[in-house]
Design an enzyme around this catalytic site. Structure first.
Site, PDB file in Angstrom:
ATOM      1  N   GLU A  62       0.855  -1.275  -0.180  1.00  0.00           N
ATOM      2  CA  GLU A  62       0.236  -0.032  -0.315  1.00  0.00           C
ATOM      3  C   GLU A  62       1.028   1.383   0.014  1.00  0.00           C
ATOM      4  O   GLU A  62       1.959   1.589   0.821  1.00  0.00           O
ATOM      5  CB  GLU A  62      -0.941  -0.062   1.181  1.00  0.00           C
ATOM      6  CG  GLU A  62      -1.484   1.261   0.944  1.00  0.00           C
ATOM      7  CD  GLU A  62      -2.386   1.430   2.770  1.00  0.00           C
ATOM      8  OE1 GLU A  62      -2.337   0.474   3.620  1.00  0.00           O
ATOM      9  OE2 GLU A  62      -2.758   2.262   2.557  1.00  0.00           O
ATOM     10  N   GLU A 119      -4.134  -3.912  23.661  1.00  0.00           N
ATOM     11  CA  GLU A 119      -4.498  -3.650  22.072  1.00  0.00           C
ATOM     12  C   GLU A 119      -3.923  -4.124  20.854  1.00  0.00           C
ATOM     13  O   GLU A 119      -4.742  -4.091  19.818  1.00  0.00           O
ATOM     14  CB  GLU A 119      -5.273  -2.066  22.147  1.00  0.00           C
ATOM     15  CG  GLU A 119      -3.916  -1.453  21.819  1.00  0.00           C
ATOM     16  CD  GLU A 119      -3.686  -0.571  23.260  1.00  0.00           C
ATOM     17  OE1 GLU A 119      -3.366  -1.539  24.304  1.00  0.00           O
ATOM     18  OE2 GLU A 119      -2.606   0.499  22.639  1.00  0.00           O
ATOM     19  N   GLY A 134      -1.572   4.476  31.321  1.00  0.00           N
ATOM     20  CA  GLY A 134      -3.093   4.643  31.911  1.00  0.00           C
ATOM     21  C   GLY A 134      -2.855   4.104  33.052  1.00  0.00           C
ATOM     22  O   GLY A 134      -3.289   4.087  34.546  1.00  0.00           O
ATOM     23  N   HIS A 179       0.312  -3.379  25.622  1.00  0.00           N
ATOM     24  CA  HIS A 179      -0.423  -2.180  25.118  1.00  0.00           C
ATOM     25  C   HIS A 179      -1.534  -4.101  24.302  1.00  0.00           C
ATOM     26  O   HIS A 179      -1.012  -4.341  23.320  1.00  0.00           O
ATOM     27  CB  HIS A 179      -0.097  -1.793  23.903  1.00  0.00           C
ATOM     28  CG  HIS A 179       0.784  -0.759  24.085  1.00  0.00           C
ATOM     29  ND1 HIS A 179      -0.192   0.656  24.516  1.00  0.00           N
ATOM     30  CD2 HIS A 179       2.183  -0.028  24.770  1.00  0.00           C
ATOM     31  CE1 HIS A 179       0.544   1.747  24.210  1.00  0.00           C
ATOM     32  NE2 HIS A 179       1.526   1.025  25.014  1.00  0.00           N
ATOM     33  N   CYS A 233      -0.892   1.529  29.454  1.00  0.00           N
ATOM     34  CA  CYS A 233       0.974   1.423  29.584  1.00  0.00           C
ATOM     35  C   CYS A 233       0.120   2.678  30.773  1.00  0.00           C
ATOM     36  O   CYS A 233       0.881   2.963  32.000  1.00  0.00           O
ATOM     37  CB  CYS A 233       1.071   1.971  27.792  1.00  0.00           C
ATOM     38  SG  CYS A 233       2.857   2.677  28.271  1.00  0.00           S
ATOM     39  N   THR A 289     -17.674  11.742 -12.161  1.00  0.00           N
ATOM     40  CA  THR A 289     -15.988  10.174 -11.769  1.00  0.00           C
ATOM     41  C   THR A 289     -15.478  11.254 -13.408  1.00  0.00           C
ATOM     42  O   THR A 289     -14.199  10.323 -12.510  1.00  0.00           O
ATOM     43  CB  THR A 289     -16.721   9.023 -13.668  1.00  0.00           C
ATOM     44  OG1 THR A 289     -17.184  10.321 -13.974  1.00  0.00           O
ATOM     45  CG2 THR A 289     -18.507   8.813 -12.787  1.00  0.00           C
ATOM     46  N   LYS A 322     -19.264   3.980 -17.703  1.00  0.00           N
ATOM     47  CA  LYS A 322     -18.145   5.613 -18.514  1.00  0.00           C
ATOM     48  C   LYS A 322     -16.904   4.567 -18.090  1.00  0.00           C
ATOM     49  O   LYS A 322     -15.676   5.353 -18.872  1.00  0.00           O
ATOM     50  CB  LYS A 322     -19.015   6.758 -17.577  1.00  0.00           C
ATOM     51  CG  LYS A 322     -18.593   7.792 -17.475  1.00  0.00           C
ATOM     52  CD  LYS A 322     -19.710   9.104 -17.639  1.00  0.00           C
ATOM     53  CE  LYS A 322     -18.569   9.721 -18.108  1.00  0.00           C
ATOM     54  NZ  LYS A 322     -19.683  11.038 -16.997  1.00  0.00           N
TER      55      LYS A 322
HETATM   56  N1  GLN Z   1       4.786   7.783  28.483  1.00  0.00           N
HETATM   57  C1  GLN Z   1       5.235   6.806  29.403  1.00  0.00           C
HETATM   58  C2  GLN Z   1       5.550   5.409  29.825  1.00  0.00           C
HETATM   59  O1  GLN Z   1       6.830   6.720  28.617  1.00  0.00           O
HETATM   60  C3  GLN Z   1       3.225   5.951  28.691  1.00  0.00           C
HETATM   61  C4  GLN Z   1       3.717   5.470  27.634  1.00  0.00           C
HETATM   62  C5  GLN Z   1       2.054   5.356  26.610  1.00  0.00           C
HETATM   63  O2  GLN Z   1       1.395   5.113  27.504  1.00  0.00           O
HETATM   64  N2  GLN Z   1       2.797   4.334  25.117  1.00  0.00           N
HETATM   65  O3  GLN Z   1       6.320   5.586  30.020  1.00  0.00           O
END
Ligand code: GLN
Length: 537
Positions: free
Chosen positions: A142, A511, A384, A509, A382, A190, A225
């Site tokens: 891509e 996610e 959080g 992470h 992280c 188009t 077209k």
């Molecule tokens: N700022 C934090 C650190 O560097 C957390 C980084 C993050 O949330 N990806 O440790």
């Protein structure tokens, strides 16, 4: 090995969903049993997207081998379940860096270094690189940006050359454009597509397949077209209409034969449709899951794409829990003790988002406190997780000045601190703990239970700071447990308060590794707790 190369370019406008089309085609070819990989070429000069503001390009996605990449790689992995690597994400900056490094080493033996052939050769080498490391039937590349951008020219020139070298049976070009609807005229237009294809032709690339993004269904007449003006078969003019979910795109593409057209253009048979069984089951379950729950996303970026992988992971987990998850953005910069209740009203769980720097930090800490003291399922990711730790240190351990040394370098209670090895590194880019690391789960924890069979897990990281192990005993004695530990370094990777319904923070992470067919166990268990109010339900 006769690897075939498919190039996907975009025209008319950006943000048309090239990443989703690339991921969908990859999915369909994979479902046919082909070995594939999808890679992204970004024409900007940054070496990688690691230092980019999420407002510019959305989330930074991290591969298992520790490359900070464009968020499209997240789509590739969520769709195909195939892990990408640092070879799947290349920017102009990286191309130039390797050419310039070689020039400095004297590798070019006094030659003048030019865009053509040196930069284009390096682009070609990168396009071909993945297939030199593993057997692959198809490599989908891509190209970021839009036709007409000055900075994408070397990539298009490299593609032109490669197509010539590989021949029509081993290369194919797909161009994605936009067909706008002019409300005043009541017409779909188009002309921009024709212009974009002409530009591509002017660069020596004749696309075999066109994918037209549109908000309204295109008539056969319009498709005919476009085909007529662009030297493309009518059957190869595919429309990509807005759909309720990006996960329906592969099915839509299959119904219009995108994969079979690509195969036949390259001389391969395509008698059967690909088997999308489990994918279709997911979509079916997703459709049936109409009961909605709202989850608060506490972060500082008021932009969907900044937390893309988290939102997708929540959605996957929602489907597998037969619910629809709506992520509600709660701006951490605006959160106060007074308004937190109102800001979270209607939500049944809290995600405290990753982040860097001090903006919005206190709001995240207030959200962590609210989740803890009201026993609301709370997931810290992280940064959080670090906020959960700071909140606990301030309000339970009684260290009012507790902080991360990222936010307050002089605090006496640096419960989150810089890793020893990182202290000497001052350069901003590429100094983080990145990519997959092992984590051992402690028996008896909610987290251990959520992961099921697995005791030793691997998860992806992107951070500089860590839980300060000097405080571990004190946290544990007061009820916040360190339930995931890196066996090699002893770093704390997961904290939880086991006496609460679901209060877990991960330094990694999760996610990044939730996919459509393999939703992440922590998100599954979090959503389950949000729905039922307990992990036992
Ligand atoms: N700022 C934090 C650190 O560097 C957390 C980084 C993050 O949330 N990806 O440790």
């Amino acid at each position: 090995m006769d690897t075939k190369y498919i190039f996907i370019t975009g025209g008319v406008a950006s943000s048309l969903g090239k990443g989703i089309i690339s991921a969908s085609l990859g999915k369909l070819l994979q479902a046919r049993g082909y070995r594939i990989t999808i890679q992204k070429f970004d024409p900007y000069i940054n070496i990688d997207p690691g230092t980019l503001n999420p407002y510019e390009h959305g989330e930074c996605y991290v591969t298992a081998d520790g490359m900070e990449t464009d968020l499209d790689l997240g789509h590739y992995e969520r769709f195909t379940g195939i892990e990408t690597t640092r070879d799947n994400s290349v920017t102009t900056g990286r191309i130039y860096l390797s050419v310039i490094e070689r020039e400095r080493r004297g590798d070019y033996l006094g030659k003048t270094i030019q865009v053509v052939p040196h930069i284009t050769d390096e682009i070609k080498r990168r396009i071909l690189l993945n297939a030199t490391k593993q057997p692959l039937d198809f490599v989908i590349s891509e190209i970021g940006g839009t036709i007409g951008d000055i900075e994408s020219l070397p990539f298009l020139e490299a593609i032109r050359q490669l197509r010539w070298e590989l021949g029509p049976s081993r290369s194919l070009s797909i161009h994605l454009t936009y067909v706008p609807f002019l409300a005043a005229a009541g017409e779909l237009k188009t002309k921009p597509t024709q212009t974009s294809v002409k530009q591509l032709q002017g660069l020596g690339i004749q696309p075999e397949v066109l994918v037209l993004r549109t908000e309204h269904k295109l008539s056969d007449e319009i498709r005919a077209k476009v085909a007529h003006f662009c030297n493309v078969d009518v059957a190869a003019v595919i429309q990509s209409q807005d759909l309720p979910s990006i996960y329906e795109v592969p099915v839509n593409m299959m119904q219009q034969g995108l994969d079979s057209i690509c195969l036949s253009k390259m001389g391969l048979k395509s008698e059967h449709k690909p088997s999308l069984g489990p994918w279709l089951n997911f979509l079916e379950r997703r459709k049936r899951a109409t009961k909605e729950i709202k989850i608060a996303l506490v972060g500082k970026y008021n932009l969907q794409d900044a937390y893309k992988s988290i939102i997708e992971s929540l959605a996957h987990a929602g489907t597998y829990n037969d619910h629809k998850v709506k992520a509600v953005f709660v701006n951490s910069e605006e959160i106060t003790h007074e308004n937190i209740e109102e800001r979270l009203s209607g939500t049944v769980g809290i995600v405290i988002c990753p982040g860097f720097g001090s903006r919005g930090v206190e709001g995240k800490i207030i959200a962590a406190e609210y989740g803890r003291t009201h026993d609301i399922p709370t997931f810290g990711i992280c940064f959080g997780m670090q906020m959960m730790v700071i909140e606990f240190a301030r309000n339970v351990l009684g260290y009012q000045d507790a902080n991360s040394s990222e936010i307050d370098a002089t605090t006496a209670h640096n419960v989150i601190d810089m890793m020893e090895e990182q202290k000497n590194i001052t350069q901003m880019g590429g100094t983080m703990r990145l990519g997959s690391y092992e984590c051992e789960l402690i028996e008896g924890s909610h987290t251990r239970k959520a992961y099921g069979e697995d005791r030793l897990i691997r998860e992806r990281h992107r951070h500089r700071y860590e839980f300060n192990n000097l405080y571990q005993e004190e946290f544990e004695s007061q009820g916040m447990k360190c339930v995931g530990i890196n066996p090699a370094s002893n770093l704390v990777e997961i904290i939880e308060i086991p006496t609460l319904k679901w209060y877990i923070g991960t330094q990694f992470h999760p996610e990044y590794s939730s996919t459509v067919l393999h939703p992440h166990p922590l998100f599954l268990s979090f959503i389950k707790a949000c729905i039922h109010g307990t992990t036992e339900a």
